[in-house]
Motif scaffolding. Structure first.
Motif, short mmCIF file in Angstrom:
data_model
loop_
_atom_site.label_atom_id
_atom_site.label_comp_id
_atom_site.label_asym_id
_atom_site.label_seq_id
_atom_site.Cartn_x
_atom_site.Cartn_y
_atom_site.Cartn_z
N ASP A 41 14.84 0.96 -7.23
CA ASP A 41 15.83 1.58 -8.13
C ASP A 41 15.47 3.04 -8.39
O ASP A 41 16.31 3.93 -8.31
CB ASP A 41 15.88 0.85 -9.48
CG ASP A 41 16.42 -0.55 -9.40
OD1 ASP A 41 17.04 -0.92 -8.38
OD2 ASP A 41 16.23 -1.30 -10.39
N LEU A 42 14.21 3.27 -8.75
CA LEU A 42 13.76 4.60 -9.11
C LEU A 42 13.72 5.56 -7.91
O LEU A 42 14.05 6.73 -8.05
CB LEU A 42 12.38 4.52 -9.78
CG LEU A 42 12.39 3.80 -11.13
CD1 LEU A 42 10.97 3.55 -11.61
CD2 LEU A 42 13.18 4.59 -12.16
N VAL A 43 13.33 5.04 -6.75
CA VAL A 43 13.34 5.88 -5.55
C VAL A 43 14.78 6.24 -5.22
O VAL A 43 15.09 7.39 -4.89
CB VAL A 43 12.65 5.16 -4.36
CG1 VAL A 43 12.86 5.94 -3.06
CG2 VAL A 43 11.16 4.99 -4.64
N GLY A 44 15.68 5.28 -5.33
CA GLY A 44 17.10 5.52 -5.06
C GLY A 44 17.72 6.55 -5.99
O GLY A 44 18.62 7.29 -5.59
N GLN A 45 17.24 6.63 -7.22
CA GLN A 45 17.75 7.61 -8.18
C GLN A 45 17.08 8.97 -8.02
O GLN A 45 17.44 9.93 -8.71
CB GLN A 45 17.52 7.12 -9.61
CG GLN A 45 18.39 5.95 -10.01
CD GLN A 45 18.16 5.56 -11.46
OE1 GLN A 45 18.07 6.42 -12.34
NE2 GLN A 45 18.07 4.28 -11.72
N GLY A 46 16.09 9.07 -7.15
CA GLY A 46 15.39 10.33 -6.94
C GLY A 46 14.34 10.63 -8.00
O GLY A 46 13.89 11.76 -8.12
N LEU A 47 13.94 9.61 -8.75
CA LEU A 47 12.95 9.80 -9.82
C LEU A 47 11.53 9.49 -9.37
O LEU A 47 10.58 9.81 -10.08
CB LEU A 47 13.32 8.91 -11.01
CG LEU A 47 14.69 9.18 -11.63
CD1 LEU A 47 15.00 8.14 -12.69
CD2 LEU A 47 14.76 10.57 -12.20
N LEU A 48 11.41 8.88 -8.21
CA LEU A 48 10.11 8.45 -7.70
C LEU A 48 10.09 8.70 -6.20
O LEU A 48 11.10 8.51 -5.53
CB LEU A 48 9.97 6.95 -7.99
CG LEU A 48 8.61 6.30 -8.01
CD1 LEU A 48 7.75 6.87 -9.12
CD2 LEU A 48 8.76 4.80 -8.23
N THR A 49 8.95 9.16 -5.68
CA THR A 49 8.82 9.30 -4.23
C THR A 49 7.92 8.20 -3.71
O THR A 49 7.00 7.77 -4.41
CB THR A 49 8.22 10.67 -3.83
OG1 THR A 49 6.94 10.81 -4.43
CG2 THR A 49 9.13 11.81 -4.26
N ALA A 50 8.19 7.77 -2.51
CA ALA A 50 7.39 6.73 -1.86
C ALA A 50 6.95 7.25 -0.50
O ALA A 50 7.75 7.83 0.23
CB ALA A 50 8.22 5.46 -1.69
N ILE A 68 0.80 -1.22 0.00
CA ILE A 68 0.00 0.00 0.00
C ILE A 68 0.84 1.28 0.00
O ILE A 68 0.30 2.38 0.10
CB ILE A 68 -1.00 0.01 1.18
CG1 ILE A 68 -0.27 -0.11 2.51
CG2 ILE A 68 -2.03 -1.08 1.01
CD1 ILE A 68 -1.17 0.07 3.72
N THR A 69 2.16 1.15 -0.13
CA THR A 69 3.01 2.33 -0.26
C THR A 69 2.60 3.08 -1.52
O THR A 69 2.44 2.49 -2.59
CB THR A 69 4.49 1.94 -0.34
OG1 THR A 69 4.85 1.24 0.86
CG2 THR A 69 5.39 3.15 -0.51
N VAL A 70 2.44 4.41 -1.40
CA VAL A 70 2.01 5.23 -2.53
C VAL A 70 3.24 5.83 -3.22
O VAL A 70 4.12 6.39 -2.56
CB VAL A 70 1.05 6.35 -2.07
CG1 VAL A 70 0.64 7.24 -3.24
CG2 VAL A 70 -0.18 5.73 -1.41
N LEU A 71 3.28 5.71 -4.53
CA LEU A 71 4.42 6.18 -5.33
C LEU A 71 3.98 7.28 -6.28
O LEU A 71 2.90 7.21 -6.85
CB LEU A 71 4.99 5.01 -6.12
CG LEU A 71 5.39 3.85 -5.22
CD1 LEU A 71 5.13 2.54 -5.89
CD2 LEU A 71 6.82 4.00 -4.82
N THR A 72 4.86 8.26 -6.47
CA THR A 72 4.58 9.35 -7.39
C THR A 72 5.88 9.72 -8.10
O THR A 72 6.94 9.81 -7.48
CB THR A 72 4.06 10.60 -6.63
OG1 THR A 72 2.98 10.20 -5.80
CG2 THR A 72 3.60 11.67 -7.59
N THR A 73 5.77 9.95 -9.42
CA THR A 73 6.93 10.37 -10.21
C THR A 73 7.31 11.79 -9.81
O THR A 73 6.45 12.65 -9.66
CB THR A 73 6.59 10.32 -11.71
OG1 THR A 73 6.22 8.99 -12.05
CG2 THR A 73 7.76 10.75 -12.56
N VAL A 74 8.61 12.04 -9.66
CA VAL A 74 9.12 13.37 -9.36
C VAL A 74 9.19 14.15 -10.67
O VAL A 74 9.81 13.69 -11.63
CB VAL A 74 10.51 13.29 -8.69
CG1 VAL A 74 11.10 14.67 -8.48
CG2 VAL A 74 10.43 12.52 -7.38
N GLU A 75 8.54 15.30 -10.71
CA GLU A 75 8.47 16.09 -11.95
C GLU A 75 9.81 16.67 -12.36
O GLU A 75 10.20 16.63 -13.51
CB GLU A 75 7.43 17.21 -11.80
CG GLU A 75 6.02 16.70 -11.71
CD GLU A 75 5.58 15.90 -12.93
OE1 GLU A 75 5.93 16.26 -14.06
OE2 GLU A 75 4.89 14.89 -12.74
#
Length: 135
Positions: free
Chosen positions: A98-107, A39-46
């Motif tokens: 991977d994407l959260v670690g690169q700063g491209l996605l927030t959780a 249920i963790t919510v993810l959003t792309t970093v603009e």
């Protein structure tokens, strides 16, 4: 040779979509983060930026990574992303980490979890609700 095996192999080749999970994850079996739940919510970093304010340049992204970034332009739970990509949750978590670690996605935790942890003032929410009802 077992004739049943030949049919199964031909079916996999005919489908063309039998990609093994370890290929997608590059052999990894666990995500770099252990805080991603269903249920963790993810959003792309603009406009992703590093700690110094410089634009983040993503590393090599696989097609699955790009699909995740596209899907998460609107907030989505881990389970939703896995279902949309038609991938196992364990594989999806590795790609998301991977994407959260690169700063491209927030959780973040969903609002109900944040509320239970004391991150949201329930009296403020009740006041907003009551104000909306009076309109």
């Amino acid at each position: 040779m077992n004739p049943g095996w030949e049919d199964d192999e031909a079916g996999e080749d005919a489908a063309g979509n039998m990609v093994r999970p370890y290929t997608i994850t590059r052999g990894r079996t666990a995500p770099a983060r252990d805080d991603l739940t269903l249920i963790t919510v993810l959003t792309t970093v603009e406009d992703p930026r590093d700690e110094h304010g410089a634009p983040v340049r993503p590393g090599r992204l696989q097609p699955e990574h790009r699909r995740i970034l596209q899907r998460c332009r609107q907030p989505a739970a881990v389970a939703e992303v896995a279902a949309d990509l038609d991938l196992a949750v364990s594989v999806t978590k590795i790609l998301l980490a991977d994407l959260v670690g690169q700063g491209l996605l927030t959780a973040r935790a969903p609002i109900t979890v944040a509320w239970a942890a004391g991150g949201i003032d329930p009296t403020l929410l009740a006041a907003v609700r009551d104000g909306l009802r009076r309109l």
